[in-house]
Motif scaffolding. Structure first.
Motif, PDB file in Angstrom:
ATOM      1  N   PRO A   1      12.523  13.467  -0.103  1.00  0.00           N
ATOM      2  CA  PRO A   1      12.980  13.472  -1.490  1.00  0.00           C
ATOM      3  C   PRO A   1      13.937  12.347  -1.888  1.00  0.00           C
ATOM      4  CG  PRO A   1      14.258  15.027  -0.233  1.00  0.00           C
ATOM      5  CD  PRO A   1      13.227  14.469   0.708  1.00  0.00           C
ATOM      6  N   THR A   2      14.304  11.458  -0.968  1.00  0.00           N
ATOM      7  CA  THR A   2      15.221  10.376  -1.351  1.00  0.00           C
ATOM      8  C   THR A   2      14.661   9.037  -0.883  1.00  0.00           C
ATOM      9  OG1 THR A   2      16.616  10.101   0.631  1.00  0.00           O
ATOM     10  CG2 THR A   2      17.077  12.015  -0.777  1.00  0.00           C
ATOM     11  N   ARG A   3      15.299   7.976  -1.316  1.00  0.00           N
ATOM     12  CA  ARG A   3      14.906   6.636  -0.881  1.00  0.00           C
ATOM     13  C   ARG A   3      15.499   6.262   0.478  1.00  0.00           C
ATOM     14  NH1 ARG A   3      12.121   3.265  -3.766  1.00  0.00           N
ATOM     15  NH2 ARG A   3      11.767   3.583  -5.998  1.00  0.00           N
ATOM     16  N   TRP A   4      16.342   7.135   1.028  1.00  0.00           N
ATOM     17  CA  TRP A   4      17.077   6.796   2.246  1.00  0.00           C
ATOM     18  C   TRP A   4      16.518   7.570   3.434  1.00  0.00           C
ATOM     19  CZ3 TRP A   4      19.777   8.651  -2.222  1.00  0.00           C
ATOM     20  CH2 TRP A   4      20.170   7.613  -3.076  1.00  0.00           C
ATOM     21  N   PRO A   5      15.914   6.890   4.411  1.00  0.00           N
ATOM     22  CA  PRO A   5      15.291   7.573   5.545  1.00  0.00           C
ATOM     23  C   PRO A   5      16.233   8.506   6.293  1.00  0.00           C
ATOM     24  CG  PRO A   5      14.605   5.278   5.490  1.00  0.00           C
ATOM     25  CD  PRO A   5      15.683   5.428   4.451  1.00  0.00           C
ATOM     26  N   LEU A   6      17.513   8.128   6.443  1.00  0.00           N
ATOM     27  CA  LEU A   6      18.448   8.997   7.151  1.00  0.00           C
ATOM     28  C   LEU A   6      18.656  10.304   6.390  1.00  0.00           C
ATOM     29  CD1 LEU A   6      20.388   9.578   9.436  1.00  0.00           C
ATOM     30  CD2 LEU A   6      22.168   8.327   8.192  1.00  0.00           C
ATOM     31  N   ALA A   7      18.770  10.216   5.059  1.00  0.00           N
ATOM     32  CA  ALA A   7      18.914  11.435   4.257  1.00  0.00           C
ATOM     33  C   ALA A   7      17.677  12.313   4.385  1.00  0.00           C
ATOM     34  CB  ALA A   7      19.162  11.064   2.793  1.00  0.00           C
ATOM     35  N   ASN A   8      16.493  11.696   4.389  1.00  0.00           N
ATOM     36  CA  ASN A   8      15.266  12.478   4.537  1.00  0.00           C
ATOM     37  C   ASN A   8      15.190  13.149   5.899  1.00  0.00           C
ATOM     38  OD1 ASN A   8      14.525  11.717   1.972  1.00  0.00           O
ATOM     39  ND2 ASN A   8      13.178  10.057   2.654  1.00  0.00           N
TER      40      ASN A   8
ATOM     41  N   LEU B   1      -5.272   6.865  -0.749  1.00  0.00           N
ATOM     42  CA  LEU B   1      -5.340   5.753  -1.694  1.00  0.00           C
ATOM     43  C   LEU B   1      -4.004   5.514  -2.380  1.00  0.00           C
ATOM     44  CD1 LEU B   1      -8.845   6.436  -3.290  1.00  0.00           C
ATOM     45  CD2 LEU B   1      -8.230   4.560  -1.757  1.00  0.00           C
ATOM     46  N   GLU B   2      -3.224   6.589  -2.575  1.00  0.00           N
ATOM     47  CA  GLU B   2      -1.922   6.473  -3.230  1.00  0.00           C
ATOM     48  C   GLU B   2      -0.882   7.247  -2.418  1.00  0.00           C
ATOM     49  OE1 GLU B   2      -1.983   7.382  -7.379  1.00  0.00           O
ATOM     50  OE2 GLU B   2      -3.813   6.275  -7.758  1.00  0.00           O
ATOM     51  N   PRO B   3      -0.541   6.774  -1.219  1.00  0.00           N
ATOM     52  CA  PRO B   3       0.362   7.534  -0.345  1.00  0.00           C
ATOM     53  C   PRO B   3       1.776   7.681  -0.893  1.00  0.00           C
ATOM     54  CG  PRO B   3      -0.063   5.345   0.550  1.00  0.00           C
ATOM     55  CD  PRO B   3      -1.005   5.524  -0.591  1.00  0.00           C
ATOM     56  N   GLY B   4       2.157   6.857  -1.871  1.00  0.00           N
ATOM     57  CA  GLY B   4       3.482   6.990  -2.464  1.00  0.00           C
ATOM     58  C   GLY B   4       3.559   8.008  -3.580  1.00  0.00           C
ATOM     59  N   LEU B   5       2.428   8.634  -3.931  1.00  0.00           N
ATOM     60  CA  LEU B   5       2.410   9.622  -5.011  1.00  0.00           C
ATOM     61  C   LEU B   5       3.002  10.929  -4.510  1.00  0.00           C
ATOM     62  CD1 LEU B   5       1.361  10.063  -7.977  1.00  0.00           C
ATOM     63  CD2 LEU B   5      -0.684  11.056  -6.924  1.00  0.00           C
ATOM     64  N   VAL B   6       4.035  11.428  -5.175  1.00  0.00           N
ATOM     65  CA  VAL B   6       4.718  12.638  -4.731  1.00  0.00           C
ATOM     66  C   VAL B   6       3.823  13.859  -4.923  1.00  0.00           C
ATOM     67  CG1 VAL B   6       5.825  13.132  -6.957  1.00  0.00           C
ATOM     68  CG2 VAL B   6       6.944  13.828  -4.810  1.00  0.00           C
ATOM     69  N   TRP B   7       4.044  14.885  -4.130  1.00  0.00           N
ATOM     70  CA  TRP B   7       3.154  16.047  -4.050  1.00  0.00           C
ATOM     71  C   TRP B   7       2.926  16.734  -5.379  1.00  0.00           C
ATOM     72  CZ3 TRP B   7       5.216  20.909  -5.217  1.00  0.00           C
ATOM     73  CH2 TRP B   7       6.619  20.969  -5.300  1.00  0.00           C
ATOM     74  N   TRP B   8       3.957  16.871  -6.208  1.00  0.00           N
ATOM     75  CA  TRP B   8       3.805  17.655  -7.434  1.00  0.00           C
ATOM     76  C   TRP B   8       3.087  16.877  -8.535  1.00  0.00           C
ATOM     77  CZ3 TRP B   8       6.574  15.313 -11.374  1.00  0.00           C
ATOM     78  CH2 TRP B   8       7.661  14.530 -11.014  1.00  0.00           C
ATOM     79  N   GLN B   9       2.841  15.591  -8.323  1.00  0.00           N
ATOM     80  CA  GLN B   9       2.066  14.806  -9.277  1.00  0.00           C
ATOM     81  C   GLN B   9       0.587  14.697  -8.885  1.00  0.00           C
ATOM     82  OE1 GLN B   9       4.210  11.047  -9.511  1.00  0.00           O
ATOM     83  NE2 GLN B   9       5.306  11.753 -11.335  1.00  0.00           N
TER      84      GLN B   9
ATOM     85  N   LYS C   1       0.822  -1.203   0.000  1.00  0.00           N
ATOM     86  CA  LYS C   1       0.000   0.000   0.000  1.00  0.00           C
ATOM     87  C   LYS C   1       0.861   1.260   0.000  1.00  0.00           C
ATOM     88  CE  LYS C   1      -3.768   2.284   2.420  1.00  0.00           C
ATOM     89  NZ  LYS C   1      -3.128   3.597   2.456  1.00  0.00           N
ATOM     90  N   GLY C   2       1.970   1.235   0.720  1.00  0.00           N
ATOM     91  CA  GLY C   2       2.822   2.409   0.775  1.00  0.00           C
ATOM     92  C   GLY C   2       3.488   2.747  -0.540  1.00  0.00           C
ATOM     93  N   ASP C   3       3.470   1.801  -1.502  1.00  0.00           N
ATOM     94  CA  ASP C   3       4.095   2.050  -2.790  1.00  0.00           C
ATOM     95  C   ASP C   3       3.108   2.540  -3.841  1.00  0.00           C
ATOM     96  OD1 ASP C   3       6.657   1.302  -2.016  1.00  0.00           O
ATOM     97  OD2 ASP C   3       6.230  -0.819  -2.322  1.00  0.00           O
ATOM     98  N   PHE C   4       1.808   2.602  -3.513  1.00  0.00           N
ATOM     99  CA  PHE C   4       0.825   3.042  -4.488  1.00  0.00           C
ATOM    100  C   PHE C   4       1.214   4.411  -5.027  1.00  0.00           C
ATOM    101  CE2 PHE C   4      -3.245   0.535  -3.260  1.00  0.00           C
ATOM    102  CZ  PHE C   4      -2.558  -0.640  -3.459  1.00  0.00           C
ATOM    103  N   GLY C   5       1.305   4.540  -6.342  1.00  0.00           N
ATOM    104  CA  GLY C   5       1.599   5.821  -6.960  1.00  0.00           C
ATOM    105  C   GLY C   5       3.073   6.165  -6.999  1.00  0.00           C
ATOM    106  N   ARG C   6       3.929   5.325  -6.427  1.00  0.00           N
ATOM    107  CA  ARG C   6       5.344   5.670  -6.367  1.00  0.00           C
ATOM    108  C   ARG C   6       6.035   5.356  -7.688  1.00  0.00           C
ATOM    109  NH1 ARG C   6       8.297   6.993  -2.316  1.00  0.00           N
ATOM    110  NH2 ARG C   6       6.780   6.257  -0.790  1.00  0.00           N
ATOM    111  N   ARG C   7       6.859   6.299  -8.134  1.00  0.00           N
ATOM    112  CA  ARG C   7       7.608   6.098  -9.368  1.00  0.00           C
ATOM    113  C   ARG C   7       9.041   5.706  -9.020  1.00  0.00           C
ATOM    114  NH1 ARG C   7      10.819  10.455 -10.498  1.00  0.00           N
ATOM    115  NH2 ARG C   7      10.657  12.183  -9.037  1.00  0.00           N
ATOM    116  N   PRO C   8       9.755   5.024  -9.914  1.00  0.00           N
ATOM    117  CA  PRO C   8      11.156   4.685  -9.640  1.00  0.00           C
ATOM    118  C   PRO C   8      11.998   5.957  -9.513  1.00  0.00           C
ATOM    119  CG  PRO C   8      10.288   3.412 -11.486  1.00  0.00           C
ATOM    120  CD  PRO C   8       9.281   4.478 -11.197  1.00  0.00           C
TER     121      PRO C   8
END
Length: 307
Positions: free
Chosen positions: A72-79, A256-264, A9-16
């Motif tokens: 903005p990154t895939r790495w929680p520590l960076a975020n 419904l799509e929590p992985g969708l980034v804000w600007w999309q 579910k957390g990946d819904f809407g997420r792009r690579p």
């Protein structure tokens, strides 16, 4: 509205992606505005400094929300290093992350025992409250009450939780405070030590109103309904509030799509508007002006959870 069956579910809407550059750009703009505004605060009249500070801290809260969801990154520590600076001072980023991800278990939405962002209370919780506490909670049922009283209320409750965690030695709650203390020390070192802004002035012009702005967003995001898909709102707002909240006013889309980034989100909303309204049972509010007209001084719903 679909996603690969293999996705969680957390990946819904997420792009690579590895780094989301629009969100990096947003972070640069927010921190640049913060540094410039605090450094030159003495030259800015209070009636201009107040809305500037509120907007900067408010949109930074929205940036933290994006970081919780993997940008903005895939790495929680960076975020954490990018977005985890608590400009509003009171809430550790790690605590917010833990509570907000729990909030995204949609079947539990609005449940005051399982949803940490619920605006409701149970009858047992109500019975345990003193008269003063009840008065505050009832006042916060209106938009004005939440805006004015919400920041101090949630800060006090947060520090009560911290005190209880210290007594219990609850590492789950205490661990985020190690970074939080460091982050707040850095913020106040800049504000007080470098910019020579009094602490009370920073709270009055930045931290408090910025938190109030964030609480406007969460005021009407959810309501109780038997169908959990009907519990998340759509607020069709103009550019100011939409950008301030990074389009989380389109809240059912976010759930419904929590992985969708804000600007999309805006384009996705335009593509699927009718499907979203069907999904959330038509829970639609025509902007924050309508919300204020209906609930500025009138509670949006009963404080006791209907179920």
């Amino acid at each position: 509205m679909s996603s690969p069956q293999s996705a969680s579910k957390g990946d819904f809407g997420r792009r690579p992606y590895s780094i989301d550059w629009p969100t990096i750009g947003l972070a640069v703009i927010i921190y640049s505005a913060f540094l410039v505004t605090t450094y030159f605060h003495a030259s800015i009249p209070w009636w201009l400094l107040l809305p500037m500070g509120a907007i900067i801290v408010g949109i930074h809260g929205s940036l933290q929300h994006e970081a919780v969801h993997g940008y903005p990154t895939r790495w929680p520590l960076a975020n954490l290093l990018i977005a985890g600076w608590a400009l509003w001072l009171w809430l550790p980023y790690g605590s917010y992350r833990r509570l907000h991800l729990q909030h995204h278990i949609d079947e539990q939405l609005t449940d005051p025992l399982r949803d940490p962002e619920s605006n409701y209370v149970t009858a047992a919780q109500w019975g345990e409250m003193g008269k003063f506490h009840r008065t505050i909670r009832m006042a916060m049922g209106s938009l004005a009450g939440r805006f004015i009283l919400g920041p101090i209320y949630f800060a006090v409750m947060n520090y009560i939780e911290l005190g209880e965690a210290l007594v219990r030695r609850d590492r789950r709650i205490l661990t985020p405070w190690f970074w939080h203390v460091f982050a707040v020390a850095g913020i106040l070192g800049w504000v007080i030590g470098v910019c020579h802004m009094p602490f009370w002035q920073y709270v009055l012009f930045f931290a408090y109103p910025g938190t109030s702005m964030a609480l406007v967003r969460s005021f009407a995001e959810h309501r109780w309904a038997p169908n959990h898909n009907h519990r998340s709102a759509i607020i069709e707002s103009g550019p100011f509030w939409s950008i301030l909240f990074l389009y989380n006013n389109l809240h059912v889309l976010h759930h419904l799509e929590p992985g969708l980034v804000w600007w999309q989100r805006p384009a996705r909303y335009r593509e699927t508007r009718e499907e979203l309204l069907a999904a959330n049972g038509g829970y639609l509010i025509q902007g924050y002006g309508e919300l204020a007209r209906r609930h500025l001084l009138t509670p949006k719903e009963p404080l006791l959870h209907p179920a």
